[in-house]
Scaffold this motif. Structure first.
Motif, PDB file in Angstrom:
ATOM      1  N   LEU A 231      -6.982   5.769  -4.080  1.00 16.80           N
ATOM      2  CA  LEU A 231      -7.439   6.134  -2.742  1.00 16.80           C
ATOM      3  C   LEU A 231      -8.590   7.128  -2.830  1.00 16.80           C
ATOM      4  CD1 LEU A 231      -7.023   5.917   0.321  1.00 16.80           C
ATOM      5  CD2 LEU A 231      -5.372   7.790   0.146  1.00 16.80           C
TER       6      LEU A 231
ATOM      7  N   ASN B 160     -11.665   4.937  -4.399  1.00 13.72           N
ATOM      8  CA  ASN B 160     -12.054   3.695  -3.719  1.00 13.72           C
ATOM      9  C   ASN B 160     -11.659   3.698  -2.245  1.00 13.72           C
ATOM     10  OD1 ASN B 160     -12.850   2.547  -6.292  1.00 13.72           O
ATOM     11  ND2 ASN B 160     -10.664   2.246  -6.703  1.00 13.72           N
ATOM     12  N   ARG B 161     -11.749   4.866  -1.607  1.00 10.91           N
ATOM     13  CA  ARG B 161     -11.179   4.957  -0.256  1.00 10.91           C
ATOM     14  C   ARG B 161     -11.813   3.972   0.711  1.00 10.91           C
ATOM     15  NH1 ARG B 161     -11.916  11.166   0.869  1.00 10.91           N
ATOM     16  NH2 ARG B 161     -11.670  11.167  -1.399  1.00 10.91           N
TER      17      ARG B 161
ATOM     18  N   TYR C 202       2.089   1.711  -3.513  1.00 12.35           N
ATOM     19  CA  TYR C 202       0.928   2.122  -4.295  1.00 12.35           C
ATOM     20  C   TYR C 202       0.690   3.622  -4.147  1.00 12.35           C
ATOM     21  CZ  TYR C 202      -4.047   1.881  -5.824  1.00 12.35           C
ATOM     22  OH  TYR C 202      -5.260   2.040  -6.451  1.00 12.35           O
TER      23      TYR C 202
ATOM     24  N   TYR D 278       0.832  -1.208   0.000  1.00 13.71           N
ATOM     25  CA  TYR D 278       0.000   0.000   0.000  1.00 13.71           C
ATOM     26  C   TYR D 278       0.868   1.261   0.000  1.00 13.71           C
ATOM     27  CZ  TYR D 278       1.194   0.167   4.939  1.00 13.71           C
ATOM     28  OH  TYR D 278       1.898   0.218   6.117  1.00 13.71           O
TER      29      TYR D 278
ATOM     30  N   LEU E   8     -10.730   0.327  -0.266  1.00 16.42           N
ATOM     31  CA  LEU E   8      -9.305   0.137  -0.004  1.00 16.42           C
ATOM     32  C   LEU E   8      -9.040   0.037   1.495  1.00 16.42           C
ATOM     33  CD1 LEU E   8      -6.379  -0.005  -0.924  1.00 16.42           C
ATOM     34  CD2 LEU E   8      -6.360   2.485  -1.106  1.00 16.42           C
TER      35      LEU E   8
END
Length: 299
Positions: free
Chosen positions: A162, A165-166, A152, A149, A169
């Motif tokens: 982020l 798709n917070r 990423y 992460y 994720l």
């Protein structure tokens, strides 16, 4: 929910327990919120403690006072925010307890301003001050895998992910980091609302890029970062809590690697079946540690 201006922030926080009791400030990490410390705060309040539980910068109802303040997530910012909150609330000394980012804030204040700290409870790594100068050195491959992460977030694809798709994720991270914790939709939903803060993405992205030396920090905090680069020891009474099911830290070594950084009364406790979100997964143990370091200092 209460609110106070502290440093560069308008801090949203909850407070429980008697106003005249010993003070504990409980601090959440990424990607969690104040609900991580809620049960522990209630336990402490029942024992006569005044508990302050703030949203960190970029979370929940905490907001920047100026559009011009850098949306930094660096360690110096977290420590400065905590110190400013103590000043604003006129708290001369407190037990500081936290995990992940919150544990880092607590460690920073304990190391640099020990006169403000009765005791420290730090979860996970224990000595949670980043060694940015050595951040480029590779870790063992299994640990690198657990840091996916972070890499990423170093990319613009990660920033977009982020942003878009917070919740998905962060829920994935909850599962991976606490594989034995069976949280339900309602539990996650209560915390996930904090990720809708308009500064959440910028603060998170900056945090993970700064710790590897990839982006500059807030110039106003250069002096604090310079002091942290010396890896200062922590001399206040301290307890380190670690879960043996922590999906970030992975298998815990037999030796206590944090211990050399602590020069005062110190203990390390490993909790079986507990993952990364230790205060919420084991609130009784977290609260007991707060009370223990408070008694240690008083003695």
């Amino acid at each position: 929910m209460r609110r106070i201006e502290a440093g560069v922030l308008s801090v949203a926080y909850r407070e429980t327990g008697p106003a005249g009791g010993p003070v504990a400030i409980l601090l959440h990490g990424f990607p969690y919120d104040i609900h991580a410390c809620e049960a522990a705060a209630e336990i402490l309040a029942e024992q006569g403690w005044r508990c302050v539980v703030p949203f960190l910068r970029g979370y929940g109802g905490t907001h920047f006072l100026s559009d011009g303040t850098p949306r930094s997530g660096q360690q110096a910012a977290l420590g400065a925010d905590l110190l400013a909150l103590m000043d604003a609330l006129r708290i001369p000394r407190a037990v500081l307890a936290g995990h992940d980012w919150g544990g880092r804030a607590a460690c920073v204040v304990a190391a640099l301003w020990p006169e403000r700290v009765r005791g420290l409870v730090s979860c996970g790594t224990g000595y949670n001050i980043q060694d940015i100068a050595r951040a480029g050195e590779p870790a063992p491959p299994e640990k690198e895998l657990r840091y996916w992460y972070q890499y990423y977030f170093h990319t613009e694809r990660g920033r977009a992910g982020l942003t878009r798709n917070r919740r998905e994720l962060c829920r994935l991270i909850w599962r991976l980091w606490s594989p034995e914790w069976r949280f339900d939709d309602a539990t996650f939903g209560r915390s996930a609302a904090a990720f809708d803060n308009p500064d959440f993405v910028e603060v998170v992205i900056h945090s993970y890029r700064h710790r590897f030396g990839g982006v500059p920090g807030d110039p106003a905090l250069d002096g604090v970062e310079a002091r942290l680069a010396a890896r200062p020891a922590i001399g206040v009474p301290a307890i380190v809590l670690q879960g043996d099911a922590d999906g970030v830290e992975g298998p815990l070594p037999a030796e206590d690697r944090a211990a050399p950084h602590f020069t005062g009364p110190y203990a390390r406790h490993v909790l079986r079946g507990i993952g990364h979100n230790l205060p919420q997964e084991a609130p009784e143990a977290f609260a007991r540690a707060v009370m223990a370091v408070g008694k240690e200092e008083a003695g």
